[in-house]
Scaffold this motif. Structure first.
Motif, PDB file in Angstrom:
ATOM      1  N   VAL A 131       0.816  -1.226   0.000  1.00 18.45           N
ATOM      2  CA  VAL A 131       0.000   0.000   0.000  1.00 18.45           C
ATOM      3  C   VAL A 131       0.843   1.267   0.000  1.00 18.45           C
ATOM      4  O   VAL A 131       0.350   2.335   0.298  1.00 18.45           O
ATOM      5  CB  VAL A 131      -0.964   0.051   1.206  1.00 18.45           C
ATOM      6  N   PHE A 132       2.141   1.120  -0.313  1.00 24.67           N
ATOM      7  CA  PHE A 132       2.943   2.334  -0.381  1.00 24.67           C
ATOM      8  C   PHE A 132       2.380   3.273  -1.421  1.00 24.67           C
ATOM      9  O   PHE A 132       1.904   2.842  -2.457  1.00 24.67           O
ATOM     10  CB  PHE A 132       4.399   2.005  -0.711  1.00 24.67           C
ATOM     11  N   GLN A 133       2.408   4.519  -1.127  1.00 26.99           N
ATOM     12  CA  GLN A 133       1.823   5.506  -2.030  1.00 26.99           C
ATOM     13  C   GLN A 133       2.624   5.551  -3.332  1.00 26.99           C
ATOM     14  O   GLN A 133       3.848   5.545  -3.315  1.00 26.99           O
ATOM     15  CB  GLN A 133       1.846   6.864  -1.350  1.00 26.99           C
ATOM     16  N   ILE A 134       1.897   5.553  -4.434  1.00 31.18           N
ATOM     17  CA  ILE A 134       2.577   5.640  -5.725  1.00 31.18           C
ATOM     18  C   ILE A 134       2.874   7.099  -6.015  1.00 31.18           C
ATOM     19  O   ILE A 134       1.972   7.886  -6.251  1.00 31.18           O
ATOM     20  CB  ILE A 134       1.711   5.060  -6.866  1.00 31.18           C
ATOM     21  N   SER A 135       4.135   7.460  -5.927  1.00 29.07           N
ATOM     22  CA  SER A 135       4.525   8.835  -6.212  1.00 29.07           C
ATOM     23  C   SER A 135       5.413   8.898  -7.441  1.00 29.07           C
ATOM     24  O   SER A 135       5.862   9.961  -7.828  1.00 29.07           O
ATOM     25  CB  SER A 135       5.265   9.448  -5.019  1.00 29.07           C
ATOM     26  N   GLU A 136       5.671   7.707  -8.033  1.00 28.21           N
ATOM     27  CA  GLU A 136       6.496   7.750  -9.239  1.00 28.21           C
ATOM     28  C   GLU A 136       5.635   8.238 -10.392  1.00 28.21           C
ATOM     29  O   GLU A 136       4.563   7.692 -10.656  1.00 28.21           O
ATOM     30  CB  GLU A 136       7.057   6.363  -9.597  1.00 28.21           C
ATOM     31  N   THR A 137       6.130   9.233 -11.054  1.00 31.49           N
ATOM     32  CA  THR A 137       5.386   9.848 -12.140  1.00 31.49           C
ATOM     33  C   THR A 137       5.055   8.823 -13.225  1.00 31.49           C
ATOM     34  O   THR A 137       3.936   8.781 -13.728  1.00 31.49           O
ATOM     35  CB  THR A 137       6.212  10.991 -12.751  1.00 31.49           C
ATOM     36  N   GLY A 138       6.031   7.961 -13.519  1.00 29.97           N
ATOM     37  CA  GLY A 138       5.832   6.987 -14.594  1.00 29.97           C
ATOM     38  C   GLY A 138       4.620   6.108 -14.351  1.00 29.97           C
ATOM     39  O   GLY A 138       3.731   5.972 -15.209  1.00 29.97           O
ATOM     40  N   ALA A 139       4.531   5.539 -13.149  1.00 29.82           N
ATOM     41  CA  ALA A 139       3.437   4.626 -12.826  1.00 29.82           C
ATOM     42  C   ALA A 139       2.096   5.352 -12.891  1.00 29.82           C
ATOM     43  O   ALA A 139       1.106   4.825 -13.413  1.00 29.82           O
ATOM     44  CB  ALA A 139       3.659   4.033 -11.439  1.00 29.82           C
ATOM     45  N   LEU A 140       2.082   6.578 -12.372  1.00 27.04           N
ATOM     46  CA  LEU A 140       0.829   7.339 -12.364  1.00 27.04           C
ATOM     47  C   LEU A 140       0.417   7.733 -13.788  1.00 27.04           C
ATOM     48  O   LEU A 140      -0.757   7.705 -14.131  1.00 27.04           O
ATOM     49  CB  LEU A 140       0.971   8.591 -11.498  1.00 27.04           C
ATOM     50  N   GLU A 141       1.407   8.066 -14.580  1.00 29.24           N
ATOM     51  CA  GLU A 141       1.098   8.457 -15.958  1.00 29.24           C
ATOM     52  C   GLU A 141       0.449   7.310 -16.715  1.00 29.24           C
ATOM     53  O   GLU A 141      -0.533   7.508 -17.445  1.00 29.24           O
ATOM     54  CB  GLU A 141       2.373   8.896 -16.694  1.00 29.24           C
ATOM     55  N   ALA A 142       0.969   6.104 -16.517  1.00 33.19           N
ATOM     56  CA  ALA A 142       0.411   4.937 -17.189  1.00 33.19           C
ATOM     57  C   ALA A 142      -1.059   4.755 -16.811  1.00 33.19           C
ATOM     58  O   ALA A 142      -1.918   4.568 -17.685  1.00 33.19           O
ATOM     59  CB  ALA A 142       1.228   3.687 -16.831  1.00 33.19           C
ATOM     60  N   LEU A 143      -1.326   4.868 -15.504  1.00 34.43           N
ATOM     61  CA  LEU A 143      -2.707   4.731 -15.035  1.00 34.43           C
ATOM     62  C   LEU A 143      -3.592   5.825 -15.628  1.00 34.43           C
ATOM     63  O   LEU A 143      -4.725   5.575 -16.057  1.00 34.43           O
ATOM     64  CB  LEU A 143      -2.749   4.835 -13.503  1.00 34.43           C
ATOM     65  N   ALA A 144      -3.057   7.039 -15.666  1.00 30.25           N
ATOM     66  CA  ALA A 144      -3.829   8.180 -16.147  1.00 30.25           C
ATOM     67  C   ALA A 144      -4.175   8.021 -17.629  1.00 30.25           C
ATOM     68  O   ALA A 144      -5.313   8.256 -18.050  1.00 30.25           O
ATOM     69  CB  ALA A 144      -3.053   9.478 -15.916  1.00 30.25           C
ATOM     70  N   ARG A 145      -3.195   7.584 -18.415  1.00 31.45           N
ATOM     71  CA  ARG A 145      -3.443   7.390 -19.852  1.00 31.45           C
ATOM     72  C   ARG A 145      -4.550   6.366 -20.070  1.00 31.45           C
ATOM     73  O   ARG A 145      -5.446   6.570 -20.897  1.00 31.45           O
ATOM     74  CB  ARG A 145      -2.163   6.909 -20.546  1.00 31.45           C
ATOM     75  N   GLU A 146      -4.479   5.267 -19.323  1.00 33.98           N
ATOM     76  CA  GLU A 146      -5.501   4.221 -19.440  1.00 33.98           C
ATOM     77  C   GLU A 146      -6.889   4.802 -19.177  1.00 33.98           C
ATOM     78  O   GLU A 146      -7.836   4.546 -19.928  1.00 33.98           O
ATOM     79  CB  GLU A 146      -5.256   3.154 -18.358  1.00 33.98           C
ATOM     80  N   LEU A 147      -6.983   5.577 -18.136  1.00 39.28           N
ATOM     81  CA  LEU A 147      -8.261   6.151 -17.732  1.00 39.28           C
ATOM     82  C   LEU A 147      -8.824   7.081 -18.797  1.00 39.28           C
ATOM     83  O   LEU A 147     -10.010   7.030 -19.133  1.00 39.28           O
ATOM     84  CB  LEU A 147      -8.078   6.963 -16.455  1.00 39.28           C
ATOM     85  N   ILE A 148      -7.943   7.914 -19.307  1.00 33.56           N
ATOM     86  CA  ILE A 148      -8.384   8.898 -20.301  1.00 33.56           C
ATOM     87  C   ILE A 148      -8.884   8.177 -21.548  1.00 33.56           C
ATOM     88  O   ILE A 148      -9.921   8.521 -22.120  1.00 33.56           O
ATOM     89  CB  ILE A 148      -7.247   9.887 -20.640  1.00 33.56           C
ATOM     90  N   ALA A 149      -8.164   7.106 -21.912  1.00 38.68           N
ATOM     91  CA  ALA A 149      -8.569   6.330 -23.083  1.00 38.68           C
ATOM     92  C   ALA A 149      -9.924   5.670 -22.851  1.00 38.68           C
ATOM     93  O   ALA A 149     -10.745   5.560 -23.760  1.00 38.68           O
ATOM     94  CB  ALA A 149      -7.504   5.277 -23.406  1.00 38.68           C
ATOM     95  N   ALA A 150     -10.175   5.271 -21.608  1.00 38.44           N
ATOM     96  CA  ALA A 150     -11.425   4.565 -21.300  1.00 38.44           C
ATOM     97  C   ALA A 150     -12.619   5.514 -21.199  1.00 38.44           C
ATOM     98  O   ALA A 150     -13.762   5.083 -21.204  1.00 38.44           O
ATOM     99  CB  ALA A 150     -11.258   3.766 -20.005  1.00 38.44           C
ATOM    100  N   HIS A 151     -12.338   6.813 -21.047  1.00 35.29           N
ATOM    101  CA  HIS A 151     -13.443   7.769 -20.884  1.00 35.29           C
ATOM    102  C   HIS A 151     -13.284   8.943 -21.854  1.00 35.29           C
ATOM    103  O   HIS A 151     -13.093  10.080 -21.435  1.00 35.29           O
ATOM    104  CB  HIS A 151     -13.492   8.303 -19.440  1.00 35.29           C
ATOM    105  N   PRO A 152     -13.399   8.671 -23.151  1.00 34.40           N
ATOM    106  CA  PRO A 152     -13.151   9.738 -24.138  1.00 34.40           C
ATOM    107  C   PRO A 152     -14.175  10.884 -24.023  1.00 34.40           C
ATOM    108  O   PRO A 152     -13.824  12.046 -24.185  1.00 34.40           O
ATOM    109  CB  PRO A 152     -13.307   9.013 -25.485  1.00 34.40           C
ATOM    110  N   GLU A 153     -15.415  10.542 -23.721  1.00 34.19           N
ATOM    111  CA  GLU A 153     -16.478  11.539 -23.641  1.00 34.19           C
ATOM    112  C   GLU A 153     -16.164  12.571 -22.562  1.00 34.19           C
ATOM    113  O   GLU A 153     -16.179  13.782 -22.789  1.00 34.19           O
ATOM    114  CB  GLU A 153     -17.799  10.815 -23.364  1.00 34.19           C
ATOM    115  N   GLU A 154     -15.811  12.058 -21.332  1.00 33.40           N
ATOM    116  CA  GLU A 154     -15.501  12.961 -20.221  1.00 33.40           C
ATOM    117  C   GLU A 154     -14.252  13.787 -20.543  1.00 33.40           C
ATOM    118  O   GLU A 154     -14.170  14.969 -20.198  1.00 33.40           O
ATOM    119  CB  GLU A 154     -15.275  12.183 -18.921  1.00 33.40           C
ATOM    120  N   ALA A 155     -13.293  13.138 -21.221  1.00 34.64           N
ATOM    121  CA  ALA A 155     -12.048  13.832 -21.556  1.00 34.64           C
ATOM    122  C   ALA A 155     -12.345  14.995 -22.500  1.00 34.64           C
ATOM    123  O   ALA A 155     -11.816  16.096 -22.344  1.00 34.64           O
ATOM    124  CB  ALA A 155     -11.050  12.862 -22.195  1.00 34.64           C
ATOM    125  N   ARG A 156     -13.257  14.746 -23.441  1.00 34.28           N
ATOM    126  CA  ARG A 156     -13.604  15.795 -24.408  1.00 34.28           C
ATOM    127  C   ARG A 156     -14.267  16.975 -23.680  1.00 34.28           C
ATOM    128  O   ARG A 156     -13.912  18.130 -23.869  1.00 34.28           O
ATOM    129  CB  ARG A 156     -14.551  15.217 -25.459  1.00 34.28           C
TER     130      ARG A 156
END
Ligand code: ADP
Ligand code: MG
Ligand code: ZN
Length: 474
Positions: free
Chosen positions: A409-434
């Motif tokens: 449960v260590f907090q994810i503060s590495e930019t790389g790991a968070l960026e990967a998660l963020a990209r996935e999310l944005i791809a999964a929700h194109p409508e909200e992103a727009r």
């Protein structure tokens, strides 16, 4: 507007925090098997001679100094004679004149009142009678016989139940903070007799009083006073007389009842106790006691506030037994008072209270809580992860860092790991992103919430927000 004004005075008995009894070396042990801590002195055997506990004198003086009383350089013990099965000597060792302290007082700012003290004197406690209704027997336990007490007597300066309760809470906090008494109400270590009378509003002379004995709960004190005011008011309105008498409060029925009337009033036949020399508090001793005084609650409160704690946090640390000691110990491991106080108030103290464990006896000791606080401060743990780990730490103690690693449960503060998660999310929700790109800024929190959930609370929310905002824009 009521025609009568209540007048109230208190006699408070507080057991001094000594290791041994007032006149012998028997230990003080609440809860011990009956009659296991007794000797020839505290059971009043013929020829046994009392020897005064010096610590009891020091603690009484400490109380006097804290309450602005005048300390007597010389005071004497007197025998207060009465017969009762729990009093093997046939007298109580008490002080009549002079007592160890005179005068002093306490301000009640909320009521705009100053309560004067008449005196503080030393005395020893009686044993306990245990009534066995079923067998029709009364048994006597003398473990408490000879325990050291101070009695604090106020002037009749109170005019309402609220003032009395405010005063008792303040007095209790002072005596506990100064370690004059452990102050456990349920053990009878702080108990009081309440004297109540009424007089016509505007009158100088005091009315005849009743005395309600042996109350050991602040709430019961308030209830007993309210009841007495109504009872006496009713009698006076009907033109009847108030008897000077001793009464007991029955919490179950919320009423006071006669214990003994004036005709049975005690004549204690006080006389000087020939077995005890005068109590001496020479200037050098007084100076030492002053120098060794712990700070008063007000000073501690001010110190806690200066460390950045909120008033609620500071009050809780002051009032909860053992909390302040725990807090101070934790501070020696991590100099982050605000964070430690928050963790104590939100996690440790509620858990300790629920399990009825003194804070310092918890498996999650001050060093464990400090280690947890450090992980939070370093943002290695998120708030939610820290709070999730706490029950385990409370139950078993251990190293929060190792536990966090174990649980992943260590907090994810590495930019790389968070960026990967963020990209996935944005791809999964194109409508909200727009819609976000078109100016619906509020949608950022939608993405942050999803990301936190997907990382099971492990993402650093601030960093996640920054990364999402950046990626959504491109
Ligand atoms: P005693 O030792 O007989 O109980 P004291 O004169 O020492 O009597 O008073 C004991 C307590 O009763 C004190 O706190 C005092 O302030 C209070 N007291 C005395 N007279 C009254 C009264 N008329 N009404 C209310 N309280 C009183
Ligand atoms: Mg009395
Ligand atoms: Zn003894």
């Amino acid at each position: 507007m009521p025609v009568f004004e209540p007048v109230i005075g208190l006699e408070i008995h507080s057991q001094l925090k000594t290791a041994t009894k007032m006149f012998c070396s028997c230990p003080i042990t609440p809860g011990a098997e009956p009659n296991t801590h007794i000797c020839e002195v505290c059971t009043g055997q013929p020829g046994a001679l009392p020897r005064l506990n010096a610590r009891a004198v020091e603690l009484a003086v400490r109380a006097g100094l804290a309450l602005g009383a005048q300390v007597s350089e010389i005071s004497v013990f007197a025998r207060k004679n009465y017969f009762y099965p729990d009093l093997p000597n046939g007298f109580q060792n008490s002080q009549l004149d002079p007592p160890i302290c005179r005068g002093g007082g306490l301000d009640l700012p909320d009521y705009g009142r100053h309560i004067r003290l008449n005196r503080i004197h030393l005395e020893d406690d009686a044993g306990k009678c245990l009534h066995d209704e079923q067998r029709g027997q009364t048994l006597v336990d003398l473990n408490r016989a000879g325990a050291p007490l101070i009695e604090i007597v106020t002037e009749p300066d109170f005019r309402s139940a609220g003032e009395v309760m405010d005063f008792l809470k303040k007095l209790h906090a002072i005596l506990v903070q100064l370690e004059v008494t452990a102050g456990r109400l349920e053990e009878g270590e702080f108990r009081c007799d309440v004297n109540v009378s009424l007089r016509p509003r505007g009158a100088e002379a005091l009315g005849r009083r009743s005395e309600i004995k042996n109350l050991n709960s602040f709430r019961h004190v308030g209830q007993a006073i309210e009841y007495e005011i109504v009872r006496q008011g009713g009698l006076l309105e009907r033109g009847e007389k108030i008897e000077q008498e001793t009464r007991l409060f029955d919490p179950a029925r919320q009423e006071t009842r006669t214990l003994r009337g004036k005709e049975e009033a005690h004549d204690y036949r006080y006389f000087p106790q020939p077995d005890l020399p005068p109590v001496l508090v020479p200037p050098a001793l007084l100076a030492r006691i002053k120098a060794e005084m712990p700070p008063l609650p007000e000073a501690v409160m001010a110190e806690l506030l200066s460390l950045g704690l909120t008033a609620e946090q500071a009050t809780l640390l002051l009032e909860r037994r053992g909390a302040l000691e725990y807090f101070k110990a934790a501070l020696t491991f991590l100099d982050d008072p605000k964070r430690l106080a928050t963790l104590m108030v939100e996690l440790l103290l509620p858990a300790a209270q629920k399990e009825n464990i003194p804070p310092l006896d918890c498996a999650c000791g001050p060093e464990v809580l400090a280690a947890l606080a450090r992980l939070l401060a370093e943002e290695a743990l998120g708030r939610r992860a820290a709070y999730d780990l706490f029950p385990e730490l409370f139950a078993r103690g251990g190293d929060p860092e190792a536990l966090a690693r174990d649980r992943g449960v260590f907090q994810i503060s590495e930019t790389g790991a968070l960026e990967a998660l963020a990209r996935e999310l944005i791809a999964a929700h194109p409508e909200e992103a727009r819609r976000y790109r078109e100016g619906q800024d509020k949608l950022l929190s939608f993405f942050v919430g999803r990301l936190m959930r997907q990382s099971r609370g492990a993402a650093n929310p601030k960093l996640a927000g920054e990364i999402l905002a950046r990626l959504l824009k491109t």
